[in-house]
Design a protein around this motif. Structure first.
Motif, PDB file in Angstrom:
ATOM      1  N   GLY A  73       9.366  -4.620  -5.333  1.00 25.58           N
ATOM      2  CA  GLY A  73       8.500  -4.451  -4.129  1.00 25.58           C
ATOM      3  C   GLY A  73       7.726  -3.392  -4.060  1.00 25.58           C
ATOM      4  N   PRO A  74       6.947  -3.147  -2.958  1.00 29.52           N
ATOM      5  CA  PRO A  74       6.292  -2.059  -2.795  1.00 29.52           C
ATOM      6  C   PRO A  74       6.834  -0.760  -2.888  1.00 29.52           C
ATOM      7  N   ASP A  75       5.979   0.375  -3.719  1.00 32.84           N
ATOM      8  CA  ASP A  75       6.985   1.449  -4.022  1.00 32.84           C
ATOM      9  C   ASP A  75       8.214   1.386  -4.396  1.00 32.84           C
ATOM     10  N   PHE A  76       8.670   0.650  -5.133  1.00 32.22           N
ATOM     11  CA  PHE A  76       9.832   0.315  -5.914  1.00 32.22           C
ATOM     12  C   PHE A  76      11.119   0.035  -4.673  1.00 32.22           C
ATOM     13  N   SER A  77      10.853  -0.739  -3.873  1.00 30.82           N
ATOM     14  CA  SER A  77      11.707  -1.070  -2.963  1.00 30.82           C
ATOM     15  C   SER A  77      11.952  -2.436  -3.078  1.00 30.82           C
ATOM     16  N   TRP A 109       6.439 -21.850   4.568  1.00 31.56           N
ATOM     17  CA  TRP A 109       7.239 -20.846   3.670  1.00 31.56           C
ATOM     18  C   TRP A 109       6.142 -19.905   3.138  1.00 31.56           C
ATOM     19  N   THR A 110       6.602 -18.547   3.134  1.00 31.39           N
ATOM     20  CA  THR A 110       5.573 -17.697   2.206  1.00 31.39           C
ATOM     21  C   THR A 110       6.543 -17.119   1.041  1.00 31.39           C
ATOM     22  N   GLN A 111       5.606 -17.104   0.155  1.00 34.54           N
ATOM     23  CA  GLN A 111       6.363 -16.481  -1.308  1.00 34.54           C
ATOM     24  C   GLN A 111       6.349 -15.042  -1.121  1.00 34.54           C
ATOM     25  N   VAL A 112       7.622 -14.216  -1.520  1.00 35.24           N
ATOM     26  CA  VAL A 112       7.301 -12.856  -1.373  1.00 35.24           C
ATOM     27  C   VAL A 112       8.051 -12.186  -2.817  1.00 35.24           C
ATOM     28  N   GLU A 113       8.511 -13.071  -3.750  1.00 42.21           N
ATOM     29  CA  GLU A 113       8.683 -12.545  -4.817  1.00 42.21           C
ATOM     30  C   GLU A 113       8.738 -13.670  -5.914  1.00 42.21           C
ATOM     31  N   ARG A 114       8.432 -13.466  -7.289  1.00 45.49           N
ATOM     32  CA  ARG A 114       8.475 -14.530  -8.392  1.00 45.49           C
ATOM     33  C   ARG A 114       8.688 -13.819  -9.616  1.00 45.49           C
ATOM     34  N   GLY A 115       8.968 -14.552 -10.667  1.00 42.78           N
ATOM     35  CA  GLY A 115       8.948 -13.776 -11.996  1.00 42.78           C
ATOM     36  C   GLY A 115       9.903 -14.575 -12.881  1.00 42.78           C
ATOM     37  N   GLU A 167      -0.600  -3.600 -11.832  1.00 42.41           N
ATOM     38  CA  GLU A 167      -1.131  -2.634 -10.814  1.00 42.41           C
ATOM     39  C   GLU A 167      -1.404  -3.269  -9.555  1.00 42.41           C
ATOM     40  N   GLU A 168      -1.702  -4.741  -9.468  1.00 39.21           N
ATOM     41  CA  GLU A 168      -1.880  -5.387  -8.154  1.00 39.21           C
ATOM     42  C   GLU A 168      -0.595  -5.992  -7.959  1.00 39.21           C
ATOM     43  N   ARG A 169       0.605  -5.220  -7.484  1.00 38.36           N
ATOM     44  CA  ARG A 169       1.872  -5.892  -7.329  1.00 38.36           C
ATOM     45  C   ARG A 169       2.012  -6.765  -6.299  1.00 38.36           C
ATOM     46  N   ASP A 170       1.308  -6.755  -5.168  1.00 36.10           N
ATOM     47  CA  ASP A 170       1.509  -7.814  -4.084  1.00 36.10           C
ATOM     48  C   ASP A 170       0.872  -9.094  -4.555  1.00 36.10           C
ATOM     49  N   THR A 191       3.377 -12.586  -5.242  1.00 37.55           N
ATOM     50  CA  THR A 191       2.928 -13.619  -4.254  1.00 37.55           C
ATOM     51  C   THR A 191       2.063 -14.738  -4.803  1.00 37.55           C
ATOM     52  N   GLY A 192       1.797 -14.532  -6.179  1.00 39.71           N
ATOM     53  CA  GLY A 192       0.787 -15.487  -6.965  1.00 39.71           C
ATOM     54  C   GLY A 192       1.534 -16.837  -7.561  1.00 39.71           C
ATOM     55  N   GLU A 193       0.929 -17.450  -8.462  1.00 40.63           N
ATOM     56  CA  GLU A 193       1.437 -18.597  -9.220  1.00 40.63           C
ATOM     57  C   GLU A 193       0.912 -18.355 -10.785  1.00 40.63           C
ATOM     58  N   PRO A 194       1.991 -18.615 -11.527  1.00 44.92           N
ATOM     59  CA  PRO A 194       1.765 -18.532 -13.007  1.00 44.92           C
ATOM     60  C   PRO A 194       0.617 -19.106 -13.495  1.00 44.92           C
ATOM     61  N   ALA A 195       0.108 -20.438 -12.864  1.00 45.87           N
ATOM     62  CA  ALA A 195      -1.036 -20.982 -13.234  1.00 45.87           C
ATOM     63  C   ALA A 195      -2.137 -20.373 -13.071  1.00 45.87           C
ATOM     64  N   ASN A 196      -2.107 -19.071 -12.251  1.00 43.69           N
ATOM     65  CA  ASN A 196      -3.375 -18.131 -11.970  1.00 43.69           C
ATOM     66  C   ASN A 196      -3.385 -16.830 -12.615  1.00 43.69           C
TER      67      ASN A 196
END
Length: 339
Positions: free
Chosen positions: A7-11, A201-207, A218-221, A225-230
């Motif tokens: 998460g933000p700032d390694f939290s 529902w809002t996605q907060v983490e994926r991988g 660099e654009e961690r947020d 919150t993104g999708e692999p297709a993008n």
């Protein structure tokens, strides 16, 4: 490392360790290649230091834990397994698993066909396993199978072989399913966590692939919150990081970045699992694989190997460490004394 404190700032995402996805594993069932084992780990106890205290409550009841499966190579889910957990009451929690097929699997929601209903969550060392038709399910505290010299990574990749995760725990969600349930010979997998928001529902983490979301993004947020297709939109950022760290030429950095995106885990259950080409076993040295890519082969290993507490049978992930069990026991006892 891996997705720990991504998460933000390694939290943690939204400051909640229970939402923090750490690792994804997929491999044929040992002794029965007709079935597959799928493992999603969250809630790292590694976050107790430095990212603040975690809770003994394993999973967030107001969250959705999801495993996405793409069967046709377009990085859009065709199958999804969704797991919801009950409130943590009197030291106990249960899980309900739903399966979604078709276009709805790519969406965001908590619907679907129930395949496991009110399965008990494991709080202590004993693995409480639920069988429902052709599916086996486990959820609960486990020893973190990820291995890595974190301090060496932070010290300009000067590794000493000190495994930071040797005494750490996670919460595991483990599914055993027949290969036919995966829908294709080769699939692509990823995991995500979601919380309620904006009426849905809002996605907060994926991988899927370890380490890169923590080190290369660099654009961690936007990434989490993104999708692999993008994921193509992150190609330039990945290439820049590889060029800077590994000394790649711009053209080579872009080519290598393309092998890391989209962030999915390819898995063909008809072949032996071996990260990064086909799934990931609990003993695959995924961090060494990433370090070789990151440094353009200048550093090849962190001198840390797999953990010795892995099980030879379902759920395969080792029992949690005693410190975690003691905390859970005391909290459970306190709750019972109040009722």
């Amino acid at each position: 490392m891996s997705h720990h404190y991504s998460g933000p700032d390694f939290s943690f995402p939204h400051g909640d360790a229970r939402l923090d996805f750490t690792d994804l594993y997929a491999f044929p069932k040992p002794g029965d290649a007709r079935k597959s084992i799928l493992i999603v780990n969250v809630h790292p106890s590694a976050g107790e230091n430095p990212a603040g205290p975690t809770t003994t409550e394993p999973f967030a009841p107001d969250a959705l834990y999801e495993l996405k499966i793409d069967t046709d190579g377009d990085s859009v889910a065709d199958i999804a397994y969704r797991v919801r957990f009950s409130s943590f009451e009197n030291g106990a929690q249960t899980a309900t698993v739903r399966r979604i097929d078709g276009p709805q699997a790519a969406g965001t929601g908590d619907g679907g066909r129930v395949i496991v209903d009110r399965a008990p969550v494991s709080i202590g060392r004993e693995a409480r396993i639920t069988e429902a038709g052709d599916t086996r399910f486990f959820a609960g505290w486990r020893s973190d199978p990820f291995f890595c010299d974190v301090e060496g990574a932070k010290n300009s990749l000067q590794f000493t072989g000190d495994d930071f995760f040797a005494d750490k725990d996670v919460c595991s969600i483990v599914l055993e399913v027949p290969n036919s349930a995966l829908g294709a010979k080769e699939v692509r997998l990823w995991a995500r966590t979601l919380t309620p928001g904006d009426g849905g529902w809002t996605q907060v983490e994926r991988g899927a692939r370890p380490a890169q979301a923590v080190i290369l993004v660099e654009e961690r947020d936007a990434y989490l919150t993104g999708e692999p297709a993008n994921d193509e939109r992150f190609l330039a950022g990945f290439a820049h990081a590889l060029e800077h760290t590994g000394g790649y030429t711009p053209a080579e950095a872009k080519r290598v970045a393309g092998t890391l995106l989209p962030d999915v885990l390819p898995y063909d259950p008809t072949r032996p699992a071996s990260f990064p080409d086909n799934g990931r076993t609990l003993t695959d040295d995924a961090f060494d694989s990433f370090i070789r890519i990151l440094t353009n082969g200048k550093v090849t290993e962190d001198k840390v190997g797999p953990h010795g507490d892995l099980l030879h049978e379902f759920p395969y992930v080792g029992p949690p460490h005693q410190s975690r069990v003691v905390k859970a026991f005391h909290k459970t006892t306190a709750m019972q004394n109040q009722t």
